[in-house]
Design an enzyme around this catalytic site. Structure first.
Site, PDB file in Angstrom:
ATOM      1  N   ARG A 238       0.845  -1.188   0.000  1.00 46.78           N
ATOM      2  CA  ARG A 238       0.000   0.000   0.000  1.00 46.78           C
ATOM      3  C   ARG A 238       0.881   1.238   0.000  1.00 46.78           C
ATOM      4  O   ARG A 238       1.960   1.242   0.596  1.00 46.78           O
ATOM      5  CB  ARG A 238      -0.896   0.025   1.249  1.00 46.78           C
ATOM      6  CG  ARG A 238      -2.089  -0.916   1.170  1.00 46.78           C
ATOM      7  CD  ARG A 238      -3.100  -0.452   0.105  1.00 46.78           C
ATOM      8  NE  ARG A 238      -4.289  -1.282   0.062  1.00 46.78           N
ATOM      9  CZ  ARG A 238      -4.486  -2.281  -0.790  1.00 46.78           C
ATOM     10  NH1 ARG A 238      -3.553  -2.606  -1.665  1.00 46.78           N
ATOM     11  NH2 ARG A 238      -5.618  -2.956  -0.794  1.00 46.78           N
ATOM     12  N   HIS A 286      -1.329   0.607  -9.838  1.00 50.33           N
ATOM     13  CA  HIS A 286      -1.998  -0.347  -8.926  1.00 50.33           C
ATOM     14  C   HIS A 286      -2.611  -1.519  -9.712  1.00 50.33           C
ATOM     15  O   HIS A 286      -3.818  -1.756  -9.650  1.00 50.33           O
ATOM     16  CB  HIS A 286      -3.080   0.380  -8.092  1.00 50.33           C
ATOM     17  CG  HIS A 286      -3.462  -0.363  -6.846  1.00 50.33           C
ATOM     18  ND1 HIS A 286      -3.810   0.269  -5.666  1.00 50.33           N
ATOM     19  CD2 HIS A 286      -3.540  -1.700  -6.580  1.00 50.33           C
ATOM     20  CE1 HIS A 286      -4.106  -0.645  -4.749  1.00 50.33           C
ATOM     21  NE2 HIS A 286      -3.951  -1.843  -5.276  1.00 50.33           N
TER      22      HIS A 286
HETATM   23  C1  GLV Z   1      -5.449  -4.653  -4.165  1.00 47.72           C
HETATM   24  O1  GLV Z   1      -4.536  -3.957  -3.921  1.00 47.72           O
HETATM   25  C2  GLV Z   1      -5.936  -5.645  -3.258  1.00 47.72           C
HETATM   26  O2  GLV Z   1      -6.126  -5.354  -2.070  1.00 47.72           O
HETATM   27  O3  GLV Z   1      -6.137  -6.781  -3.715  1.00 47.72           O
END
Ligand code: GLV
Length: 320
Positions: A238, A286
């Site tokens: 994260r 992401h």
């Molecule tokens: C994405 O980042 C997830 O939490 O799968």
């Protein structure tokens, strides 16, 4: 009296692209569990339907929406992380939350992390920068995987898969986690001293931790200083794990050689972020582990069946 059978609700942020996946999930879930009614929020939830909802498959639901389902017992996160649910101050108490932990997602994130480590190891950020300038310069570097120590912060199912793959490539791997782990050929550490060791002895540091109490800015200026000069950082966990201005300073002064980042403090990464065109940073939006509804549906149905049978749920998230 409501005699609609127990229903599985699909609840994504209606303004995000996840909302469009509702139909794809329906296709796979109804094939695997035709007996479980499936409804997509908000369009298919009318007055009087809320009471039938017992399970919800969610990604970033708008604040307060989940509280409107009085018989909701289980929330299944569409992602491995569950931090997007902590923003809901009206999250109904007593409702269990499970993380998305399924082999295809684990494999995807592990592949991305291995690619990122190899990019850092083989100095790809520097060569991509040279490519943009049409510059043909060979830098002598005889290091192989065995010469590059990799630290993996976070040893859940994904961190363990990453560690195994890196170990198999010949990297010396040290993992750190809150709870003890055992993996052949990987040094698994815990506690504050273990954390010091991982920072001090990682030539490439892979962050796989969740956004949870105690992980915010775990890579801050003090930890960056602890890292060996010329080390690289990979983040598939994260964005909140990294103090981004501190990382930029460490990159600019050459203490950190490169960063391969998939997650950011603010997403989408703002256009003005220095990461976008930093010569030694690789940015992806992401995408390390996008959940595949086809494979993830099996996991969703397995968790719902466990709940129906009153069995223990898998991968229950803390803090709810
Ligand atoms: C994405 O980042 C997830 O939490 O799968």
């Amino acid at each position: 009296m409501n005699d609609t059978p127990d229903t599985l609700l699909y609840l994504a942020d209606p303004y995000s692209q996840e909302a469009e996946y509702g139909e794809t999930w329906r296709e796979h879930l109804s094939r695997l569990a035709p007996d479980i009614p499936f409804r997509v929020w908000p369009d298919e939830v009318g007055d009087g339907d809320a009471a039938a909802v017992r399970w919800a498959l969610v990604w970033a639901p708008p604040e307060g929406v989940l509280a409107g389902f009085p018989n909701l017992e289980l929330v299944i996160s569409m992602g491995a992380g569950t931090d997007h649910l902590h923003g809901d101050s009206a999250f109904p108490s007593g409702v269990k939350v499970v993380r998305m932990v399924e082999p295809t997602l684990t494999q995807k994130v592990a592949e991305h992390a291995v690619m990122s480590v190899l990019m850092a190891h083989r100095e790809l950020p520097m060569y991509l920068d040279q490519q943009r300038r049409r510059e043909w310069v060979q830098h002598e570097n005889f290091m192989v995987a065995a010469d590059r120590r990799v630290g993996v912060l976070g040893m859940g199912p994904i961190g363990m898969a990453i560690s195994e793959k890196l170990r198999d490539l010949g990297f010396p791997v040290t993992g750190w986690s809150r709870t003890p782990r055992e993996i052949d050929g990987v040094l698994a550490l815990q506690g504050p001293v273990g954390l010091d060791v991982v920072f001090a002895e990682s030539d490439i540091l892979v962050l796989v931790l969740p956004n949870a109490p105690g992980t915010r800015h775990i890579l801050d200026v003090g930890r960056l200083v602890q890292m060996p000069r010329g080390a690289s950082v990979v983040n598939v966990g994260r964005g909140t794990l990294i103090d981004e201005p501190a990382l930029l300073s460490a990159l600019n002064c050459g203490h950190i050689a490169s960063a391969v980042l998939d997650v950011y403090d603010e997403e989408p990464l703002p256009a003005e972020s220095r990461f976008w065109d930093h010569p030694r940073v690789i940015v992806t939006p992401h995408i390390a582990g996008l959940t595949n509804p086809r494979t993830a549906s099996e996991y969703v149905v397995a968790q719902v069946r466990r709940h129906q049978r009153g069995e223990e749920l898998l991968y229950v998230a803390e803090g709810f």
